[in-house]
Design a protein around this motif. Structure first.
Motif, mmCIF file in Angstrom:
data_model
loop_
_atom_site.group_PDB
_atom_site.id
_atom_site.type_symbol
_atom_site.label_atom_id
_atom_site.label_comp_id
_atom_site.label_asym_id
_atom_site.label_seq_id
_atom_site.Cartn_x
_atom_site.Cartn_y
_atom_site.Cartn_z
ATOM 1 N N GLY A 451 35.912 82.327 46.857
ATOM 2 C CA GLY A 451 36.970 82.354 47.863
ATOM 3 C C GLY A 451 36.815 81.258 48.896
ATOM 4 O O GLY A 451 36.585 81.541 50.077
ATOM 5 N N PRO A 452 36.905 79.994 48.486
ATOM 6 C CA PRO A 452 36.728 78.901 49.457
ATOM 7 C C PRO A 452 37.862 78.848 50.465
ATOM 8 O O PRO A 452 38.978 79.304 50.195
ATOM 9 C CB PRO A 452 36.715 77.651 48.574
ATOM 10 C CG PRO A 452 37.510 78.033 47.368
ATOM 11 C CD PRO A 452 37.225 79.494 47.140
ATOM 12 N N LEU A 453 37.551 78.307 51.630
ATOM 13 C CA LEU A 453 38.554 78.074 52.666
ATOM 14 C C LEU A 453 39.063 76.646 52.548
ATOM 15 O O LEU A 453 38.329 75.736 52.158
ATOM 16 C CB LEU A 453 37.953 78.301 54.049
ATOM 17 C CG LEU A 453 37.290 79.653 54.295
ATOM 18 C CD1 LEU A 453 36.657 79.690 55.684
ATOM 19 C CD2 LEU A 453 38.294 80.780 54.143
ATOM 20 N N THR A 497 42.644 67.284 53.405
ATOM 21 C CA THR A 497 42.113 68.611 53.113
ATOM 22 C C THR A 497 40.598 68.552 52.959
ATOM 23 O O THR A 497 40.055 67.555 52.485
ATOM 24 C CB THR A 497 42.708 69.204 51.821
ATOM 25 O OG1 THR A 497 42.286 68.413 50.707
ATOM 26 C CG2 THR A 497 44.222 69.235 51.880
ATOM 27 N N ILE A 498 39.954 69.616 53.380
ATOM 28 C CA ILE A 498 38.517 69.799 53.206
ATOM 29 C C ILE A 498 38.294 71.207 52.696
ATOM 30 O O ILE A 498 38.861 72.169 53.238
ATOM 31 C CB ILE A 498 37.756 69.596 54.531
ATOM 32 C CG1 ILE A 498 37.934 68.164 55.048
ATOM 33 C CG2 ILE A 498 36.269 69.918 54.365
ATOM 34 C CD1 ILE A 498 37.340 67.947 56.428
ATOM 35 N N THR A 499 37.492 71.338 51.663
ATOM 36 C CA THR A 499 37.181 72.660 51.114
ATOM 37 C C THR A 499 35.842 73.136 51.666
ATOM 38 O O THR A 499 34.837 72.415 51.592
ATOM 39 C CB THR A 499 37.110 72.618 49.580
ATOM 40 O OG1 THR A 499 38.380 72.192 49.071
ATOM 41 C CG2 THR A 499 36.782 73.989 49.017
ATOM 42 N N VAL A 500 35.840 74.345 52.216
ATOM 43 C CA VAL A 500 34.645 74.944 52.810
ATOM 44 C C VAL A 500 34.285 76.192 52.013
ATOM 45 O O VAL A 500 35.115 77.097 51.862
ATOM 46 C CB VAL A 500 34.868 75.301 54.289
ATOM 47 C CG1 VAL A 500 33.642 76.006 54.872
ATOM 48 C CG2 VAL A 500 35.206 74.059 55.097
ATOM 49 N N SER A 504 29.160 83.937 52.272
ATOM 50 C CA SER A 504 29.447 85.338 51.966
ATOM 51 C C SER A 504 30.658 85.437 51.053
ATOM 52 O O SER A 504 31.425 84.483 50.892
ATOM 53 C CB SER A 504 29.676 86.133 53.252
ATOM 54 O OG SER A 504 30.631 85.496 54.076
ATOM 55 N N SER A 505 30.859 86.617 50.471
ATOM 56 C CA SER A 505 31.949 86.829 49.525
ATOM 57 C C SER A 505 33.295 86.827 50.241
ATOM 58 O O SER A 505 33.369 87.059 51.453
ATOM 59 C CB SER A 505 31.752 88.162 48.801
ATOM 60 O OG SER A 505 31.845 89.235 49.709
ATOM 61 N N PRO A 506 34.382 86.587 49.521
ATOM 62 C CA PRO A 506 35.705 86.482 50.159
ATOM 63 C C PRO A 506 36.119 87.731 50.931
ATOM 64 O O PRO A 506 36.792 87.638 51.953
ATOM 65 C CB PRO A 506 36.639 86.236 48.977
ATOM 66 C CG PRO A 506 35.776 85.654 47.916
ATOM 67 C CD PRO A 506 34.425 86.270 48.088
ATOM 68 N N GLY A 539 43.276 77.457 56.045
ATOM 69 C CA GLY A 539 44.068 78.168 55.050
ATOM 70 C C GLY A 539 43.205 78.626 53.896
ATOM 71 O O GLY A 539 41.992 78.798 54.022
ATOM 72 N N GLY A 540 43.823 78.837 52.773
ATOM 73 C CA GLY A 540 43.108 79.385 51.630
ATOM 74 C C GLY A 540 43.419 80.853 51.476
ATOM 75 O O GLY A 540 43.918 81.515 52.393
#
Length: 769
Positions: A451-453, A497-500, A504-506, A539-540
């Motif tokens: 579950g990336p942000l 965009t940057i993926t974080v 921890s789990s989503p 987002g995400g």
């Protein structure tokens, strides 16, 4: 209602043909157009919604669904020659399947977009040989790897048969210590629940209860046929509705669950009244007409309360819930329509066979006899009358204990980590996270990988782009962040965009805390040094779920208040009492709280969820409170109406509260309990649907109905009414003069046929439902 019943009885064949034609016409139209369901949780105006809109505009090539093929080996690593050869060949075959746009794996990209891949420039994979990014798709211990499967269309538009071929092709590579699993929203379509088993079990249980109550096969099948006709038409109508507005994919099954429960119950009340008339010696047509004129009014009133409660969701102004509200209301409207039109036509068709053979023989030999409440119902009613304080205290204690888990309610959105342990999506999720039964300690990519942000920046010049490029270093030092990707930009560098990846789990609270920390602390502080920072939104899917839950929680008090107020006004008009609506509101709140306690224990705490095949423990869906409050309030009002209307009738005749409560409970408890058992069977059967959300509704609704019928309506409500005495029916005289009169059932008559005035002696005209 009387005129409608007579028309349907005289033209019963026409009515039956019209219902068949309506069902066939809507079903054919739905089959030709297909479904267009959508599980879009995004709320316009929220930060995640704005980020999603910005992404869709800046990166239109990311509109296709992206899923994952995961493979794991316990012997050697995924870099070994045998594993690499097997998986290269498998990924090439998957890339060549219809509906697949591209496959990006650790050994290179496959598909129509070349080696770079249409997402390669964004740093989301690509060829290991070209930019080394493929190495990121192999875990640190080298035992787990994944490939991204890019479909050529969004999830809602995917062909399930094409997705099934992808699953079958990939899983054929399993064997010889190599495990291959698949995950993602598209893959989940192949695990979509099938309601047929739940329907068959629920209808079978309902048929058994009806036969035990009626003793006649003909009468047994009438409520089932009526409910199926309404639910089938409504299900096809919901399919058509999905083309006009956003309708969640679980809406048809939810409508089916509600429709079968209330449809069979509504028909049960009318058939019970009809059979009573036949036993009293009335002709078939007269008995059916009176049944619809009397119980049919209560059915219309009860159905109206359910629809009002469901349509109360519209005040939340959430498109996701608007479709659910209208779909469920459509089902209830059609079940009511079938109960007052199709059912009398069927009653006229079967004639005297609505009675069992023994009842028909007794009627022919001895003639009609007056019926008096006897047996368990009468004895129980007398027992409650003698011990109201004790029984009321016990009932209140039971409801309170069951409601205690509700105080620990955690709203959030479950994901594929909550799927049944045997599903491929759950196995893929666990392998990627590195904490599943198929993965060793330290394997996988971490709990937050599923579950990336997504951080979306609006860039207005070189200075914004420079600041955005420096943001990853600051993010890597943020507690709760496991990985941060390099920035990616659209063609004109106006959006980045940057993926974080969280640690921890989503669905965990820690991830929600990270979203809040990024929004309120990290990102605002990025521009605190005096240099203007670009506008960056978080987002995400995880952030969108949190925003959706926040919006619902913020509006929930208003929603509950409106629903309770509207229902109380209806009861005030119907029973002309202050105490009846207040008690009904309290009982409904108690039923909702206790049923949520059961849901929390099973789904959030995990008490038996795996044994029931419902997956592991997880949060409760954020929209569940809204929908369950609507449905439960409406269903609770049904039982309140059927119980109190008989008490009210006796009160008007005798003005004796103890007798009114005793007689009302004795004469209605059997049919209410039978109706409750049917609802419990139907709702409980949907636990077997295989869908976690529908199972939540099934357990919550079954538990609520059981508590409502067997604890509240047959125990706590009559105990309180005995304790309150004549105050149950108190209404200020000025309010009585001002309120219009609504009659749920025809005004009572004395033996001589003289109509009695209302309890306050008013002579206002009656508005009949």
């Amino acid at each position: 209602m009387t005129a409608l019943a007579r028309w349907c009885l005289r033209r019963r064949i026409v009515v039956i043909v019209l219902w068949l034609a309506a069902f066939a016409g809507v079903a054919v139209a739905a089959g030709m157009t297909g479904a267009a369901y959508s599980n879009n949780y995004e709320v316009p105006g929220t930060e995640s919604g704005q980020a999603s809109a910005r992404m869709a505009k800046a990166f239109p090539d990311r509109s296709g669904d992206g899923d994952t093929i995961v493979w794991h080996t316990d012997s050697g690593t995924v870099r070994s020659g045998a594993v690499e050869k097997t998986m290269r060949h498998t990924l090439e075959k998957v890339a060549g399947l219809p509906g697949v746009s591209e496959v990006q794996g650790p050994y290179g990209a496959h598909g129509t977009h070349g080696k770079q891949g249409k997402h390669g420039k964004h740093g989301d994979g690509g060829s290991e040989g070209s930019d080394g990014s493929g190495a990121r798709q192999i875990s640190k211990d080298g035992r787990t790897a994944y490939a991204s499967v890019i479909f050529d269309r969004p999830t809602d538009d995917l062909d399930v048969a094409q997705v099934r071929k992808v699953v079958d092709t990939a899983q054929r590579a399993s064997g010889h210590s190599l495990q291959v699993e698949l995950g993602g929203a598209g893959i989940a379509l192949t695990e979509a629940p099938r309601a047929q088993l739940a329907e068959i079990i629920g209808l079978g249980a309902a048929a058994v209860v009806l036969f035990l109550a009626f003793g006649s096969l003909a009468a047994t099948f009438l409520p089932i046929i009526t409910a199926l006709a309404a639910v089938g038409t409504a299900s096809a109508g919901i399919t058509l509705l999905s083309h006009a507005m956003t309708v969640a994919d679980f809406a048809p099954m939810l409508g089916m669950l509600i429709g079968l429960g209330v449809g069979i119950d509504y028909a049960l009340f009318i058939v019970t009244r009809h059979r009573k008339g036949l036993r009293e010696g009335l002709p078939v047509h007269e008995a059916a007409t009176r049944a619809v004129a009397v119980s049919g009014r209560a059915v219309v009133f009860a159905g109206a309360t359910v629809c009002i409660a469901l349509l109360g969701m519209l005040i939340l102004r959430l498109s996701f819930l608007n479709g659910v509200a209208l779909a469920a209301s459509l089902t209830v409207v059609l079940t009511v329509a079938a109960a007052v039109t199709l059912l009398p036509a069927l009653l006229g068709l079967i004639g005297i066979r609505a009675l069992s053979r023994r009842e028909r023989r007794r009627l022919a030999e001895h003639g009609p006899r007056p019926e008096r409440p006897t047996g368990i119902a009468a004895r129980w009613s007398g027992f409650v009358e003698r011990h109201p304080k004790l029984l009321g205290t016990v009932a209140a204690a039971v409801m309170l204990v069951l409601a205690l888990p509700t105080f620990g309610l955690h709203l959030g959105t479950s994901d594929q980590g909550n799927n049944p342990a045997t599903s491929t999506t759950r196995k893929a999720y666990d392998l990627l996270a590195g904490d599943g039964p198929g993965a060793r300690h330290g394997s996988g990519f971490g709990p937050g990988f599923n579950g990336p942000l997504t951080l979306v920046g609006t860039l207005n010049g070189p200075q914004d782009r420079l600041a955005f490029s420096e943001l990853p270093q600051r993010l890597r030092d943020t507690p709760g962040v496991a990985q941060v990707s390099s920035p990616a930009f659209d063609g004109n560098h106006s959006t980045g965009t940057i993926t974080v990846v969280p640690t921890s789990s989503p669905q965990s609270r820690q991830t929600s805390d990270l979203v809040e920390r990024l929004r309120t602390e990290v990102l605002p502080e990025a521009g605190a040094g005096g240099t203007a920072a670009p506008q960056v939104q978080v987002g995400g899917i995880t952030a969108s779920y949190d925003d959706f839950a926040s919006v619902i929680v913020g509006k929930l008090p208003l929603f509950i208040g409106v629903v309770i107020a509207l229902g109380s006004v209806l009861l005030l008009l119907a029973f002309r009492s202050i105490g009846i609506p207040l008690k009904a509101a309290l009982m409904n709140i108690a039923a909702v709280a206790s049923s949520f306690g059961i849901v929390v224990a099973v789904f959030q705490w995990g008490w038996g969820s795996e044994l029931l095949g419902l997956g592991s423990a997880g949060p409760v869906e954020p929209f569940l409170p809204v929908i369950m409050v609507s449905v439960l309030f409406g269903l609770s009002m049904d039982y309140q109406v059927f119980l109190v209307s008989r008490m009210y009738e006796e009160w008007q005749l005798t003005h004796n509260n103890r007798r009114a409560v005793r007689v009302g409970l004795a004469e209605t408890s059997r049919v209410i309990n039978s109706a409750a058992v049917i609802m419990i069977a139907v709702f409980g059967a949907f636990i077997l649907s295989g869908d976690r959300i529908i199972a939540m509704f099934g357990i919550g609704l079954a538990g609520a109905v059981a508590l409502d019928a067997f604890v509240l309506r047959t125990l706590l409500v009559p105990a309180l009414m005995h304790l309150l005495g004549g105050a149950n029916w108190w209404l200020p005289s000025w309010l009585d003069r001002w309120l219009p009169r609504i009659s749920i059932e025809p005004p009572p008559e004395q033996p001589g046929g003289v109509r009695l005035p209302g309890p306050q002696g008013g002579e206002k005209p009656i508005v009949r439902v």
